[in-house]
Design a protein around this motif. Sequence first.
Motif, PDB file in Angstrom:
ATOM      1  N   GLU A  30      32.720  51.678  51.108  1.00 46.34           N
ATOM      2  CA  GLU A  30      33.856  51.877  52.010  1.00 46.34           C
ATOM      3  C   GLU A  30      33.733  53.174  52.797  1.00 46.34           C
ATOM      4  OE1 GLU A  30      36.751  51.476  48.900  1.00 46.34           O
ATOM      5  OE2 GLU A  30      37.407  49.540  49.695  1.00 46.34           O
ATOM      6  N   ARG A  33      43.765  39.825  41.452  1.00 49.99           N
ATOM      7  CA  ARG A  33      44.851  40.730  41.077  1.00 49.99           C
ATOM      8  C   ARG A  33      44.910  41.931  42.015  1.00 49.99           C
ATOM      9  NH1 ARG A  33      45.753  45.364  38.487  1.00 49.99           N
ATOM     10  NH2 ARG A  33      43.526  45.759  38.149  1.00 49.99           N
ATOM     11  N   LEU A  34      43.747  42.528  42.304  1.00 43.26           N
ATOM     12  CA  LEU A  34      43.710  43.678  43.194  1.00 43.26           C
ATOM     13  C   LEU A  34      44.152  43.314  44.605  1.00 43.26           C
ATOM     14  CD1 LEU A  34      40.324  45.272  42.050  1.00 43.26           C
ATOM     15  CD2 LEU A  34      42.618  46.138  41.566  1.00 43.26           C
ATOM     16  N   ARG A  35      43.761  42.122  45.049  1.00 47.11           N
ATOM     17  CA  ARG A  35      44.140  41.681  46.395  1.00 47.11           C
ATOM     18  C   ARG A  35      45.653  41.470  46.492  1.00 47.11           C
ATOM     19  NH1 ARG A  35      41.145  37.338  46.763  1.00 47.11           N
ATOM     20  NH2 ARG A  35      39.327  38.422  47.624  1.00 47.11           N
ATOM     21  N   GLU A  36      46.229  40.856  45.472  1.00 49.10           N
ATOM     22  CA  GLU A  36      47.675  40.608  45.480  1.00 49.10           C
ATOM     23  C   GLU A  36      48.464  41.906  45.470  1.00 49.10           C
ATOM     24  OE1 GLU A  36      48.213  38.150  42.081  1.00 49.10           O
ATOM     25  OE2 GLU A  36      47.709  36.285  43.138  1.00 49.10           O
ATOM     26  N   GLN A  37      47.913  42.944  44.854  1.00 46.18           N
ATOM     27  CA  GLN A  37      48.581  44.235  44.799  1.00 46.18           C
ATOM     28  C   GLN A  37      48.285  45.092  46.025  1.00 46.18           C
ATOM     29  OE1 GLN A  37      47.398  46.091  41.127  1.00 46.18           O
ATOM     30  NE2 GLN A  37      48.602  44.697  39.847  1.00 46.18           N
ATOM     31  N   GLY A  38      47.462  44.564  46.930  1.00 47.74           N
ATOM     32  CA  GLY A  38      47.084  45.326  48.110  1.00 47.74           C
ATOM     33  C   GLY A  38      46.222  46.523  47.792  1.00 47.74           C
ATOM     34  N   HIS A  39      45.512  46.447  46.689  1.00 50.59           N
ATOM     35  CA  HIS A  39      44.676  47.563  46.244  1.00 50.59           C
ATOM     36  C   HIS A  39      43.393  47.599  47.063  1.00 50.59           C
ATOM     37  CE1 HIS A  39      42.482  50.283  43.628  1.00 50.59           C
ATOM     38  NE2 HIS A  39      43.598  50.483  42.919  1.00 50.59           N
ATOM     39  N   LYS A  40      42.991  48.792  47.494  1.00 54.54           N
ATOM     40  CA  LYS A  40      41.782  48.911  48.319  1.00 54.54           C
ATOM     41  C   LYS A  40      40.515  48.613  47.527  1.00 54.54           C
ATOM     42  CE  LYS A  40      41.169  53.891  47.557  1.00 54.54           C
ATOM     43  NZ  LYS A  40      41.038  55.220  48.224  1.00 54.54           N
ATOM     44  N   GLY A  41      40.616  48.624  46.181  1.00 52.91           N
ATOM     45  CA  GLY A  41      39.443  48.316  45.373  1.00 52.91           C
ATOM     46  C   GLY A  41      39.061  46.856  45.373  1.00 52.91           C
ATOM     47  N   ALA A  42      39.884  46.000  45.966  1.00 54.29           N
ATOM     48  CA  ALA A  42      39.582  44.565  45.987  1.00 54.29           C
ATOM     49  C   ALA A  42      38.298  44.281  46.756  1.00 54.29           C
ATOM     50  CB  ALA A  42      40.747  43.782  46.593  1.00 54.29           C
ATOM     51  N   GLU A  85      40.112  39.534  38.488  1.00 55.84           N
ATOM     52  CA  GLU A  85      40.380  40.929  38.826  1.00 55.84           C
ATOM     53  C   GLU A  85      40.436  41.125  40.333  1.00 55.84           C
ATOM     54  OE1 GLU A  85      40.982  45.100  38.077  1.00 55.84           O
ATOM     55  OE2 GLU A  85      41.382  43.198  37.046  1.00 55.84           O
TER      56      GLU A  85
END
Length: 407
Positions: A285, A176-185, A173
Motif C-alpha cells: 500500500e 470480515r476486514l472488508r465489512e469493517q472497512g478496514h484498510k488491511g482487507a 478474514e
Amino acid sequence: MGQSAAGGSVAVPGVATLHVLPGVAMLRPEEAVFEKTLLGFADHQRARRLSWDTVNTRARIARQVQAMSGGYPWEPVWDRRLFDRWSAMLADTVATSTMRKYQNDLALYLSYLSDPAYEWPQVCLSTFGTFTGFALRDLNAVRHAQEYIGQPSGNRPLTRAEVKTFFGQMDPEIKRLREQGHKGALAAARDLAMFTTMYGWGLRRRETARLETHDWRRQAKLPEFGDYAGLAVRWGKAGAGQPPKRRMVISVWPWAVRTVQLYMENVRPLFYSDRPDDGVMFPTERNEMISERAVNQRFQHWRELGKLPAQLGPHCMRHTYVTRLIEAGYDGQFVTDQVGHSHAATTAIYTALSNDFKNLKVRESLDAAEEAALARAFAVADAEADMDDDFSDQTAQSRSGGSRRTR
C-alpha cells in the motif's frame, strides 16, 4: 603485486599495497589497517562477482569477532580460545546452518588475510611486528557431514490439515476486514494470492517478492490455463559469483491458476487506482514491491492467526509443493526441474510423504502382490485343468482304440 607476461606489475584485487601505502603515517594505525583489510577483502570478493550483500555480511562477521576480542587479526588474541568462545556464543543464538555459514564467512576472511599473495602478512609484520596464525579449523567448526543440517521441525512440508487451516482462514478474514472497512482487507487479499503462488508454483521468498506481471506465460499445450500456464522465475537462487538462476515453472494446479487470475483481475488493480501500474506482482500500500522481510511478517501473521506451529516459515510452502507433486505421481526429474534444483538428491530433502500417502502405497503394493499371486494360482489351476483334459482325452481315445482291436 603480480607480474604480467611482459614483466610489468599488475594490480591484484585486494592486495595490501593498494590500500596501505608504504611510508604514509596513519592515525590510529591498528583500526585503520583493520578497515583496510576489509576493503581489500571486499575487492577480492567482488573480483569473484559476489554480491555486495554477501561481501558486507562477511565483513560484518569479521567486525563482530574483532569487537568481541578487543584485538586485531594479526595479534595473538585471535587464537583458538577466541574462536571457541565466539562459536559457543553462536550456538546459543542461531541455527546450526547459520552458525556454519558464519564460521565459513570468517574462515574466508582469514584465508584471504593470511595468503602471502595479498601481502597482508608482510604489511602487518612491518607495521606492527606481529602476524599470528589462525585457529579456525575443523576441530572447532561445524562439520558438514550431510546435505541438510537444518532442524527437522523447521522447514518441512505442511500437512494437509495445516494447509487447509492456513488458507481456509483467509477468505473469512478478508470478508470480515472488508465489512469493517478496514484498510488491511486489500493486503489480506494480496496475501492470499501471494502465498497461493508460493505454494502453487514452489517458489522461494525472493522469487515471489520480485515477481512481475509479465513473468506469466502462455503454453500452447495448456490452453485451459490461459495467460497463467507458466511462470518465468528470474530471481532464482544464485551460485557463488553467478547471476540469479532462471527457470520456467509449468502450472499444474487449476485451483492455483484460478486464484491468481481472480487476484490479477479484481484485487491487484486496486493498488493502482491512483498511480501508474509499474508491473509489480505483489505491491504494498506504500507503492513498493513487497520485501522478503515483509513476506516473513505476513506469513507469521497468518500462521499465528491459524494457531499453527511457530517453527513454520514461508519456505515450508516450497517443501509442501515438492511433496504434493511427488504424491500426485509426477516424475522426479520433472519436480527437480520445476523447483530449479541442480540435483535430484536436493529435491529429495524437500520431500516428506504423508502417512496417508504411504499407507495408500503400501495398500496398493499389497493388493497388487495379492492380485499377482491369485493370477499365478489361477494360471497354475488352468494349466492343471488343461493337462487333466488332455490326459482324459488321451485315455478315452486309448480305450476306444483298444475295444476296436478286440473286436
